[in-house]
Write a protein that holds these residues in place. Structure first.
Motif, mmCIF file in Angstrom:
data_model
loop_
_atom_site.group_PDB
_atom_site.id
_atom_site.type_symbol
_atom_site.label_atom_id
_atom_site.label_comp_id
_atom_site.label_asym_id
_atom_site.label_seq_id
_atom_site.Cartn_x
_atom_site.Cartn_y
_atom_site.Cartn_z
ATOM 1 N N ILE A 41 43.779 27.871 -62.028
ATOM 2 C CA ILE A 41 44.360 27.151 -60.892
ATOM 3 C C ILE A 41 44.436 25.652 -61.163
ATOM 4 C CG2 ILE A 41 44.046 26.582 -58.443
ATOM 5 C CD1 ILE A 41 42.694 29.375 -58.160
ATOM 6 N N VAL A 42 43.375 25.056 -61.681
ATOM 7 C CA VAL A 42 43.351 23.602 -61.870
ATOM 8 C C VAL A 42 43.783 23.175 -63.268
ATOM 9 C CG1 VAL A 42 41.580 23.297 -60.098
ATOM 10 C CG2 VAL A 42 40.898 23.437 -62.487
ATOM 11 N N LEU A 43 43.839 24.089 -64.203
ATOM 12 C CA LEU A 43 44.380 23.937 -65.550
ATOM 13 C C LEU A 43 43.478 23.280 -66.586
ATOM 14 C CD1 LEU A 43 48.129 23.162 -64.811
ATOM 15 C CD2 LEU A 43 47.034 25.365 -65.194
ATOM 16 N N THR A 44 42.842 22.154 -66.322
ATOM 17 C CA THR A 44 42.091 21.500 -67.396
ATOM 18 C C THR A 44 40.609 21.855 -67.347
ATOM 19 O OG1 THR A 44 41.609 19.475 -66.179
ATOM 20 C CG2 THR A 44 43.693 19.529 -67.419
ATOM 21 N N HIS A 45 39.992 21.771 -68.519
ATOM 22 C CA HIS A 45 38.578 22.129 -68.657
ATOM 23 C C HIS A 45 37.679 21.271 -67.778
ATOM 24 C CE1 HIS A 45 34.693 23.011 -70.453
ATOM 25 N NE2 HIS A 45 34.554 21.720 -70.692
ATOM 26 N N ASP A 46 37.850 19.957 -67.856
ATOM 27 C CA ASP A 46 36.975 19.060 -67.099
ATOM 28 C C ASP A 46 37.086 19.308 -65.599
ATOM 29 O OD1 ASP A 46 35.989 17.906 -69.408
ATOM 30 O OD2 ASP A 46 37.421 16.245 -69.369
ATOM 31 N N ASP A 47 38.312 19.495 -65.112
ATOM 32 C CA ASP A 47 38.500 19.774 -63.688
ATOM 33 C C ASP A 47 37.871 21.115 -63.309
ATOM 34 O OD1 ASP A 47 39.871 17.390 -63.492
ATOM 35 O OD2 ASP A 47 41.861 18.323 -63.538
ATOM 36 N N ALA A 48 38.044 22.114 -64.169
ATOM 37 C CA ALA A 48 37.466 23.432 -63.893
ATOM 38 C C ALA A 48 35.942 23.354 -63.849
ATOM 39 C CB ALA A 48 37.921 24.445 -64.940
ATOM 40 N N ASP A 49 35.347 22.583 -64.752
ATOM 41 C CA ASP A 49 33.894 22.407 -64.745
ATOM 42 C C ASP A 49 33.417 21.765 -63.441
ATOM 43 O OD1 ASP A 49 32.910 23.568 -67.013
ATOM 44 O OD2 ASP A 49 32.570 21.700 -68.102
ATOM 45 N N ASP A 50 34.132 20.723 -62.997
ATOM 46 C CA ASP A 50 33.767 20.055 -61.744
ATOM 47 C C ASP A 50 33.860 21.011 -60.562
ATOM 48 O OD1 ASP A 50 33.383 17.709 -63.147
ATOM 49 O OD2 ASP A 50 35.283 16.801 -62.523
ATOM 50 N N VAL A 51 34.955 21.773 -60.507
ATOM 51 C CA VAL A 51 35.147 22.708 -59.394
ATOM 52 C C VAL A 51 34.099 23.816 -59.448
ATOM 53 C CG1 VAL A 51 36.740 24.378 -58.354
ATOM 54 C CG2 VAL A 51 37.595 22.155 -59.135
ATOM 55 N N LEU A 52 33.759 24.279 -60.639
ATOM 56 C CA LEU A 52 32.728 25.315 -60.771
ATOM 57 C C LEU A 52 31.388 24.806 -60.239
ATOM 58 C CD1 LEU A 52 31.947 28.155 -61.772
ATOM 59 C CD2 LEU A 52 31.439 27.100 -63.995
ATOM 60 N N GLN A 53 31.046 23.566 -60.573
ATOM 61 C CA GLN A 53 29.803 22.987 -60.048
ATOM 62 C C GLN A 53 29.829 22.936 -58.526
ATOM 63 O OE1 GLN A 53 29.009 19.075 -61.581
ATOM 64 N NE2 GLN A 53 27.438 19.845 -62.954
ATOM 65 N N ASN A 54 30.946 22.483 -57.971
ATOM 66 C CA ASN A 54 31.072 22.426 -56.510
ATOM 67 C C ASN A 54 30.980 23.816 -55.888
ATOM 68 O OD1 ASN A 54 31.372 19.667 -56.631
ATOM 69 N ND2 ASN A 54 33.596 19.722 -56.494
ATOM 70 N N THR A 55 31.527 24.804 -56.586
ATOM 71 C CA THR A 55 31.470 26.184 -56.106
ATOM 72 C C THR A 55 30.029 26.648 -55.981
ATOM 73 O OG1 THR A 55 33.624 26.722 -57.064
ATOM 74 C CG2 THR A 55 32.121 28.570 -56.645
ATOM 75 N N PHE A 56 29.236 26.420 -57.018
ATOM 76 C CA PHE A 56 27.846 26.870 -56.975
ATOM 77 C C PHE A 56 27.017 26.054 -55.976
ATOM 78 C CE2 PHE A 56 28.656 28.988 -61.165
ATOM 79 C CZ PHE A 56 28.438 30.270 -60.693
ATOM 80 N N LEU A 57 27.341 24.776 -55.821
ATOM 81 C CA LEU A 57 26.641 23.980 -54.799
ATOM 82 C C LEU A 57 26.929 24.528 -53.406
ATOM 83 C CD1 LEU A 57 27.189 20.350 -56.140
ATOM 84 C CD2 LEU A 57 25.008 21.578 -55.965
ATOM 85 N N LYS A 58 28.198 24.833 -53.153
ATOM 86 C CA LYS A 58 28.568 25.372 -51.841
ATOM 87 C C LYS A 58 27.955 26.766 -51.651
ATOM 88 C CE LYS A 58 32.182 24.274 -49.481
ATOM 89 N NZ LYS A 58 33.546 23.995 -49.078
ATOM 90 N N ALA A 59 27.949 27.569 -52.702
ATOM 91 C CA ALA A 59 27.354 28.910 -52.600
ATOM 92 C C ALA A 59 25.859 28.800 -52.287
ATOM 93 C CB ALA A 59 27.574 29.682 -53.896
ATOM 94 N N TRP A 60 25.150 27.911 -52.981
ATOM 95 C CA TRP A 60 23.713 27.747 -52.739
ATOM 96 C C TRP A 60 23.461 27.308 -51.299
ATOM 97 C CZ3 TRP A 60 19.134 29.183 -53.983
ATOM 98 C CH2 TRP A 60 18.023 28.471 -53.533
ATOM 99 N N LYS A 61 24.252 26.334 -50.845
ATOM 100 C CA LYS A 61 24.090 25.815 -49.488
ATOM 101 C C LYS A 61 24.337 26.903 -48.440
ATOM 102 C CE LYS A 61 26.033 22.373 -46.390
ATOM 103 N NZ LYS A 61 27.103 21.420 -46.177
ATOM 104 N N ASN A 62 25.301 27.782 -48.701
ATOM 105 C CA ASN A 62 25.682 28.792 -47.719
ATOM 106 C C ASN A 62 25.061 30.166 -47.970
ATOM 107 O OD1 ASN A 62 27.558 27.304 -45.952
ATOM 108 N ND2 ASN A 62 28.617 26.979 -47.885
ATOM 109 N N LEU A 63 24.229 30.289 -48.982
ATOM 110 C CA LEU A 63 23.611 31.567 -49.307
ATOM 111 C C LEU A 63 22.812 32.164 -48.147
ATOM 112 C CD1 LEU A 63 23.891 33.273 -51.794
ATOM 113 C CD2 LEU A 63 21.851 32.208 -52.719
ATOM 114 N N PRO A 64 22.093 31.358 -47.365
ATOM 115 C CA PRO A 64 21.367 31.949 -46.234
ATOM 116 C C PRO A 64 22.288 32.615 -45.204
ATOM 117 C CG PRO A 64 20.500 29.767 -46.711
ATOM 118 C CD PRO A 64 21.739 29.942 -47.554
ATOM 119 N N SER A 65 23.528 32.180 -45.141
ATOM 120 C CA SER A 65 24.450 32.774 -44.160
ATOM 121 C C SER A 65 25.263 33.937 -44.752
ATOM 122 C CB SER A 65 25.389 31.704 -43.596
ATOM 123 O OG SER A 65 26.195 31.182 -44.626
ATOM 124 N N PHE A 66 25.070 34.235 -46.044
ATOM 125 C CA PHE A 66 25.760 35.374 -46.653
ATOM 126 C C PHE A 66 25.230 36.658 -46.025
ATOM 127 C CE2 PHE A 66 25.866 38.699 -49.992
ATOM 128 C CZ PHE A 66 27.249 38.829 -50.087
#
Length: 182
Positions: A41-66
């Motif tokens: 979706i985002v195409l470049t490696h650096d952008d994908a790495d940043d988005v992946l980090q944000n994904t796991f941060l959001k997942a960790w934050k919202n894990l109690p509500s899963f």
């Protein structure tokens, strides 16, 4: 670390101690597939790495509500795709504000040390980048990830009919773009 099945993860996610124990396993198990979904979706490696980090941060934050109503993998893919789309929206705003960004997507990809494709693959990625966000996401999940429409429907929360229409339109736009730029 061996992969855990969904039922074992669901059991461990039920308590705060279990969440702390299982989250590194989740990151280990899902980093690679999430990275490639995001990268499409985002195409470049650096952008994908940043988005992946944000994904796991959001997942960790919202894990109690899963709640386990969807599979954990589906929940993570939904977060990753939403984070990638948010990233694109912010990047478009920044690009519109910046006059220096005159490099095409193809040229940026060819300059990316992590991109190992040729000019035609970069042109395909450039064509995909011209699609509206939803069409790009549907195309990426269907074409590159070979997901079934039923799986995409579950991840995106959209009907299969709408997804098929989006994919068909995306393919036509990509074909037209490549023909014009060859």
């Amino acid at each position: 670390m061996s992969p855990l099945d969904e039922s074992e993860m669901d059991r461990l996610l039920a308590s705060p101690e279990g969440r702390r124990k299982v989250f590194p396993m989740i990151v280990n198990q899902y980093s690679r597939p999430l990275y490639w979904k995001i990268r499409g979706i985002v195409l470049t490696h650096d952008d994908a790495d940043d988005v992946l980090q944000n994904t796991f941060l959001k997942a960790w934050k919202n894990l109690p509500s899963f709640e386990g109503k969807a599979k954990l993998s589906t929940w993570l893919y939904r977060i990753a795709i939403n984070e990638a789309l948010d990233f694109l929206r912010h990047a478009k705003t920044a690009t519109l504000a910046s006059a220096d960004d005159d490099l095409s997507v193809a040229n940026r990809l060819l300059a990316d040390t992590y991109f190992d494709g040729d000019r035609s693959q970069a042109l395909l990625q450039e064509a995909v980048a011209t699609l509206p966000d939803v069409q790009r996401t549907v195309f990426t999940l269907r074409y590159y990830d070979e997901m079934k429409y039923s799986e995409i429907s579950e991840v995106l929360g959209t009907s299969e009919g709408a997804l098929k229409a989006s994919y068909h339109i995306a393919v036509q736009k990509i074909t037209d773009y490549v023909k014009r730029h060859e």
